[in-house]
Design an enzyme around this catalytic site. Structure first.
Site, PDB file in Angstrom:
ATOM      1  N   LYS A 139       0.220  -4.598   8.966  1.00  0.00           N
ATOM      2  CA  LYS A 139       0.242  -3.281   9.624  1.00  0.00           C
ATOM      3  C   LYS A 139       0.053  -2.164   8.594  1.00  0.00           C
ATOM      4  O   LYS A 139      -0.719  -1.233   8.815  1.00  0.00           O
ATOM      5  CB  LYS A 139       1.578  -3.081  10.349  1.00  0.00           C
ATOM      6  CG  LYS A 139       1.784  -1.658  10.832  1.00  0.00           C
ATOM      7  CD  LYS A 139       3.171  -1.416  11.381  1.00  0.00           C
ATOM      8  CE  LYS A 139       4.222  -1.123  10.369  1.00  0.00           C
ATOM      9  NZ  LYS A 139       4.288   0.253   9.848  1.00  0.00           N
ATOM     10  N   ASN A 140       0.749  -2.261   7.467  1.00  0.00           N
ATOM     11  CA  ASN A 140       0.705  -1.167   6.496  1.00  0.00           C
ATOM     12  C   ASN A 140      -0.606  -1.100   5.721  1.00  0.00           C
ATOM     13  O   ASN A 140      -0.831  -0.157   4.964  1.00  0.00           O
ATOM     14  CB  ASN A 140       1.888  -1.251   5.524  1.00  0.00           C
ATOM     15  CG  ASN A 140       3.182  -0.815   6.178  1.00  0.00           C
ATOM     16  OD1 ASN A 140       3.171  -0.323   7.307  1.00  0.00           O
ATOM     17  ND2 ASN A 140       4.292  -0.994   5.488  1.00  0.00           N
ATOM     18  N   ARG A 173       4.868   8.329  11.184  1.00  0.00           N
ATOM     19  CA  ARG A 173       4.649   9.122   9.985  1.00  0.00           C
ATOM     20  C   ARG A 173       3.305   8.821   9.315  1.00  0.00           C
ATOM     21  O   ARG A 173       2.701   9.696   8.705  1.00  0.00           O
ATOM     22  CB  ARG A 173       5.776   8.891   8.996  1.00  0.00           C
ATOM     23  CG  ARG A 173       7.123   9.288   9.518  1.00  0.00           C
ATOM     24  CD  ARG A 173       8.159   9.098   8.473  1.00  0.00           C
ATOM     25  NE  ARG A 173       7.721   9.709   7.237  1.00  0.00           N
ATOM     26  CZ  ARG A 173       7.829  10.992   6.956  1.00  0.00           C
ATOM     27  NH1 ARG A 173       8.391  11.802   7.816  1.00  0.00           N
ATOM     28  NH2 ARG A 173       7.385  11.468   5.821  1.00  0.00           N
ATOM     29  N   CYS A 202      13.081  11.315  10.292  1.00  0.00           N
ATOM     30  CA  CYS A 202      12.857   9.886  10.501  1.00  0.00           C
ATOM     31  C   CYS A 202      14.200   9.184  10.387  1.00  0.00           C
ATOM     32  O   CYS A 202      15.080   9.640   9.673  1.00  0.00           O
ATOM     33  CB  CYS A 202      11.874   9.438   9.428  1.00  0.00           C
ATOM     34  SG  CYS A 202      11.821   7.697   9.158  1.00  0.00           S
ATOM     35  N   ARG A 234      12.279  11.544   4.045  1.00  0.00           N
ATOM     36  CA  ARG A 234      10.852  11.227   3.950  1.00  0.00           C
ATOM     37  C   ARG A 234       9.928  12.456   3.939  1.00  0.00           C
ATOM     38  O   ARG A 234       9.115  12.653   4.840  1.00  0.00           O
ATOM     39  CB  ARG A 234      10.434  10.261   5.065  1.00  0.00           C
ATOM     40  CG  ARG A 234      11.215   8.975   5.009  1.00  0.00           C
ATOM     41  CD  ARG A 234      10.698   7.940   5.962  1.00  0.00           C
ATOM     42  NE  ARG A 234       9.517   7.252   5.468  1.00  0.00           N
ATOM     43  CZ  ARG A 234       8.929   6.265   6.123  1.00  0.00           C
ATOM     44  NH1 ARG A 234       9.390   5.869   7.273  1.00  0.00           N
ATOM     45  NH2 ARG A 234       7.857   5.677   5.631  1.00  0.00           N
ATOM     46  N   ASP A 294      11.387  -2.846   3.103  1.00  0.00           N
ATOM     47  CA  ASP A 294      11.136  -3.244   4.496  1.00  0.00           C
ATOM     48  C   ASP A 294      11.711  -4.626   4.821  1.00  0.00           C
ATOM     49  O   ASP A 294      11.635  -5.062   5.967  1.00  0.00           O
ATOM     50  CB  ASP A 294       9.623  -3.237   4.785  1.00  0.00           C
ATOM     51  CG  ASP A 294       9.071  -1.824   4.905  1.00  0.00           C
ATOM     52  OD1 ASP A 294       9.864  -0.868   4.864  1.00  0.00           O
ATOM     53  OD2 ASP A 294       7.841  -1.684   5.034  1.00  0.00           O
ATOM     54  N   ILE A 297      14.974   2.782  -2.339  1.00  0.00           N
ATOM     55  CA  ILE A 297      13.763   3.525  -1.948  1.00  0.00           C
ATOM     56  C   ILE A 297      14.074   4.649  -0.958  1.00  0.00           C
ATOM     57  O   ILE A 297      13.609   5.777  -1.118  1.00  0.00           O
ATOM     58  CB  ILE A 297      12.700   2.580  -1.333  1.00  0.00           C
ATOM     59  CG1 ILE A 297      12.364   1.430  -2.302  1.00  0.00           C
ATOM     60  CG2 ILE A 297      11.432   3.346  -0.958  1.00  0.00           C
ATOM     61  CD1 ILE A 297      11.645   1.824  -3.563  1.00  0.00           C
ATOM     62  N   ARG A 352       6.517  -1.614  17.309  1.00  0.00           N
ATOM     63  CA  ARG A 352       5.718  -0.767  16.420  1.00  0.00           C
ATOM     64  C   ARG A 352       5.107  -1.590  15.287  1.00  0.00           C
ATOM     65  O   ARG A 352       4.069  -1.214  14.736  1.00  0.00           O
ATOM     66  CB  ARG A 352       6.583   0.339  15.807  1.00  0.00           C
ATOM     67  CG  ARG A 352       6.907   1.471  16.757  1.00  0.00           C
ATOM     68  CD  ARG A 352       7.569   2.596  16.005  1.00  0.00           C
ATOM     69  NE  ARG A 352       6.847   2.848  14.768  1.00  0.00           N
ATOM     70  CZ  ARG A 352       7.373   3.418  13.690  1.00  0.00           C
ATOM     71  NH1 ARG A 352       8.615   3.812  13.685  1.00  0.00           N
ATOM     72  NH2 ARG A 352       6.645   3.600  12.606  1.00  0.00           N
TER      73      ARG A 352
HETATM   74  C1  UD1 Z   1       5.330   3.024   3.007  1.00  0.00           C
HETATM   75  C2  UD1 Z   1       5.377   1.997   4.117  1.00  0.00           C
HETATM   76  C3  UD1 Z   1       6.828   1.710   4.502  1.00  0.00           C
HETATM   77  C4  UD1 Z   1       7.623   1.297   3.280  1.00  0.00           C
HETATM   78  C5  UD1 Z   1       7.457   2.331   2.168  1.00  0.00           C
HETATM   79  C6  UD1 Z   1       8.107   1.895   0.858  1.00  0.00           C
HETATM   80  C7  UD1 Z   1       3.334   2.410   5.335  1.00  0.00           C
HETATM   81  C8  UD1 Z   1       2.696   2.898   6.576  1.00  0.00           C
HETATM   82  N1  UD1 Z   1       4.652   2.534   5.273  1.00  0.00           N
HETATM   83  O1  UD1 Z   1       5.914   4.218   3.509  1.00  0.00           O
HETATM   84  O2  UD1 Z   1       6.823   0.648   5.463  1.00  0.00           O
HETATM   85  O3  UD1 Z   1       8.983   1.212   3.611  1.00  0.00           O
HETATM   86  O4  UD1 Z   1       6.058   2.559   1.886  1.00  0.00           O
HETATM   87  O5  UD1 Z   1       7.532   0.733   0.404  1.00  0.00           O
HETATM   88  O6  UD1 Z   1       2.689   1.886   4.460  1.00  0.00           O
HETATM   89  N2  UD1 Z   1       8.617  10.470  -1.068  1.00  0.00           N
HETATM   90  C9  UD1 Z   1       8.790  11.789  -1.433  1.00  0.00           C
HETATM   91  N3  UD1 Z   1       7.746  12.655  -1.235  1.00  0.00           N
HETATM   92  C10 UD1 Z   1       6.563  12.269  -0.692  1.00  0.00           C
HETATM   93  C11 UD1 Z   1       6.393  10.918  -0.326  1.00  0.00           C
HETATM   94  C12 UD1 Z   1       7.437  10.040  -0.522  1.00  0.00           C
HETATM   95  O7  UD1 Z   1       9.853  12.173  -1.929  1.00  0.00           O
HETATM   96  O8  UD1 Z   1       5.665  13.103  -0.536  1.00  0.00           O
HETATM   97  C13 UD1 Z   1       9.718   9.509  -1.257  1.00  0.00           C
HETATM   98  C14 UD1 Z   1      10.211   8.902   0.056  1.00  0.00           C
HETATM   99  O9  UD1 Z   1      11.150   9.731   0.714  1.00  0.00           O
HETATM  100  C15 UD1 Z   1      10.802   7.601  -0.410  1.00  0.00           C
HETATM  101  C16 UD1 Z   1       9.881   7.202  -1.585  1.00  0.00           C
HETATM  102  O10 UD1 Z   1       9.240   8.411  -1.985  1.00  0.00           O
HETATM  103  O11 UD1 Z   1      12.107   7.805  -0.903  1.00  0.00           O
HETATM  104  C17 UD1 Z   1       8.839   6.169  -1.243  1.00  0.00           C
HETATM  105  O12 UD1 Z   1       8.154   6.568  -0.065  1.00  0.00           O
HETATM  106  P1  UD1 Z   1       6.638   6.165   0.193  1.00  0.00           P
HETATM  107  O13 UD1 Z   1       6.184   5.140  -0.761  1.00  0.00           O
HETATM  108  O14 UD1 Z   1       5.836   7.422   0.314  1.00  0.00           O
HETATM  109  O15 UD1 Z   1       6.759   5.516   1.645  1.00  0.00           O
HETATM  110  P2  UD1 Z   1       5.661   5.585   2.752  1.00  0.00           P
HETATM  111  O16 UD1 Z   1       4.325   5.571   2.108  1.00  0.00           O
HETATM  112  O17 UD1 Z   1       5.975   6.670   3.719  1.00  0.00           O
END
Ligand code: UD1
Length: 426
Positions: free
Chosen positions: A17-18, A87, A111, A116, A301, A323, A393
């Protein structure tokens, strides 16, 4: 849903999915067809399909085979009504900027698993010359002269979709870009492979990417890599029910942290072929200590699923979430099933019990729902799980796959897509 039955049989793992979500967003970058094989038929994919169709993408589907074509982008606005559901919809921001030089995308909002924010996505895009304003809850982004320009950005913190979003714009930028400290998650690797098939020029050295922007990209055909989170979930299902599952379309290299942990606590995990894994357990497993992290460490996850396993472990386990800041929503529900868990900040202490008991419980987010199903599979009596749309989902046909391996699990629809129940009996 009735627990206590060892699961035995074969489960075929879907495409990830991701990876499917960012790969679908690539359809916006070209007017040529993009064919994706192995798209999981899950709620998040349907949500993104609706968003893409509103932006001008036509999507033809034959089961898990999707062909996307965006002859012309007809709108550069992704609405709150759509984006708030998922998201990852934020990925259309980078794609629209790459193709059209402008985009208006709703801020995703809160969320269940933490704050996030998307600040890193926005900072990365600013480094490509994009101006960004927040207006009435929307990100209003524009590239001067209608085209993103090359730039350099170092992510202060690793973000998986953040890395993808900036890359989506950089591949069509004028000039070269350099992105540092990008994610090492395999889904980003798959995304880059597909981009290269489309004609993007990207060089990768560890967590650094060099991108030579192109004026246009072509179509491609791409098979999506296996879903390591679905795979890890069914590995735990075999372990928690003391069963024997053969998992197909399963690349062991994607889940080595989970494999190592399961082996350490007494499960048997065998790589039967390069694409098939067998997971077996005959006794209650030992307690363990686990810490989530970026790939190749244990995926956040899979944290909730391993916590379900720990509730029946022999001794006291410790689980640290690094995370996300609020990813323990499943704890209260597991406690309702008889688990003994103490929480302190991002750290959980799980006291292994001899048994769990079925109970009515509520799913709160995608992976939390999976952990409740796993607990229910091993619990005595019947568990009723509400709000299983969270599960839908990210998991295609979970109850069908589990039932084929002997689980007593059934979906009851009260109000479709709102309050469906999973009933598990043991
Ligand atoms: C993706 C995955 C999700 C997984 C996560 C961590 C998808 C669709 N989703 O989510 O299933 O749990 O990676 O492996 O691929 N952060 C910030 N600022 C930002 C972006 C992120 O502070 O602009 C922080 C987040 O709050 C979190 C960390 O960085 O604490 C990692 O998040 P991120 O890797 O961005 O997760 P997603 O890409 O949203």
């Amino acid at each position: 849903m009735t627990g206590g039955i060892p699961l035995c049989g074969t489960i075929v793992i879907n495409g990830a999915k991701n990876a499917a979500l960012p790969l679908m967003a690539l359809g916006l970058l070209t007017d040529q067809p993009l064919a994706l094989e192995g798209v999981p038929l899950v709620g998040d994919v349907h949500t993104l399909q609706e968003i893409l169709e509103e932006l001008g993408t036509s999507i033809m589907r034959l089961h898990n085979y999707f062909v996307l074509k965006t002859h012309r982008v007809t709108s550069t606005r992704a609405s709150y009504e759509r984006v708030r559901k998922m998201r990852a919809s934020i990925l259309v921001l980078g794609a629209l900027l790459g193709r059209c030089g402008e985009a208006e995308v709703s801020l995703p909002g809160g969320c269940a698993i933490g704050a996030r924010p998307v600040n890193l996505h926005l900072d990365g895009l600013r480094a490509l010359g994009v101006t960004i304003d927040i207006e009435h809850g929307y990100i209003v982004a524009k590239a001067p002269k209608g085209r993103v320009r090359g730039g350099m950005y170092e992510f202060p913190k690793v973000s998986v979709t953040g890395s993808m979003n900036v890359l989506l714009a950089a591949v069509l930028a004028e000039g070269e870009s350099c992105l540092k400290n990008v994610a090492l998650e395999p889904e980003l690797g798959d995304f880059i492979t597909c981009l290269k098939k489309m004609g993007a020029v990207i060089e990768r050295e560890g967590s650094t990417l060099w991108i030579q922007g192109q004026s246009s990209l072509g179509g491609a055909q791409h098979k999506i890599l296996p879903d390591r989170i679905e795979l890890g979930t069914y590995m735990v299902a075999a372990a928690i029910t003391r069963g024997n599952l053969l998992l197909e379309n399963a690349d062991i290299s994607l889940v080595m942290a989970a494999v190592d942990l399961l082996r350490k606590i007494g499960a048997v995990v065998e790589e039967v072929t390069p694409n098939t894994i067998r997971v077996m357990a005959s006794d209650a497993l030992e307690a363990f200590s686990m810490r989530t992290g970026e790939f190749p460490e244990m995926a956040t996850d899979l944290q909730a699923q391993f916590m379900a396993l720990a509730t029946l472990g022999q001794g006291t386990s410790e689980i640290t979430e690094t995370i996300f800041d609020n990813r323990f929503m499943h704890v209260c529900e597991l406690i309702r099933m008889g688990a003994h868990i103490e929480l302190e900040g991002n750290h959980a202490v799980v006291f292994g019990q001899k048994r769990l008991m079925g109970a009515p419980v509520m799913a709160t987010d995608l992976r939390a729902s999976a952990s409740l199903v796993l607990a229910a599979l091993a619990a005595e009596g019947t568990t009723i799980i509400r709000r299983v749309y969270h599960l839908d989902r990210g998991y295609e046909g979970m109850e069908i796959k589990l039932a084929q391996c002997g689980a007593q699990i059934q979906r009851l629809t009260t109000q479709p897509e709102q309050d469906e129940l999973l009933v598990v009996r043991a």
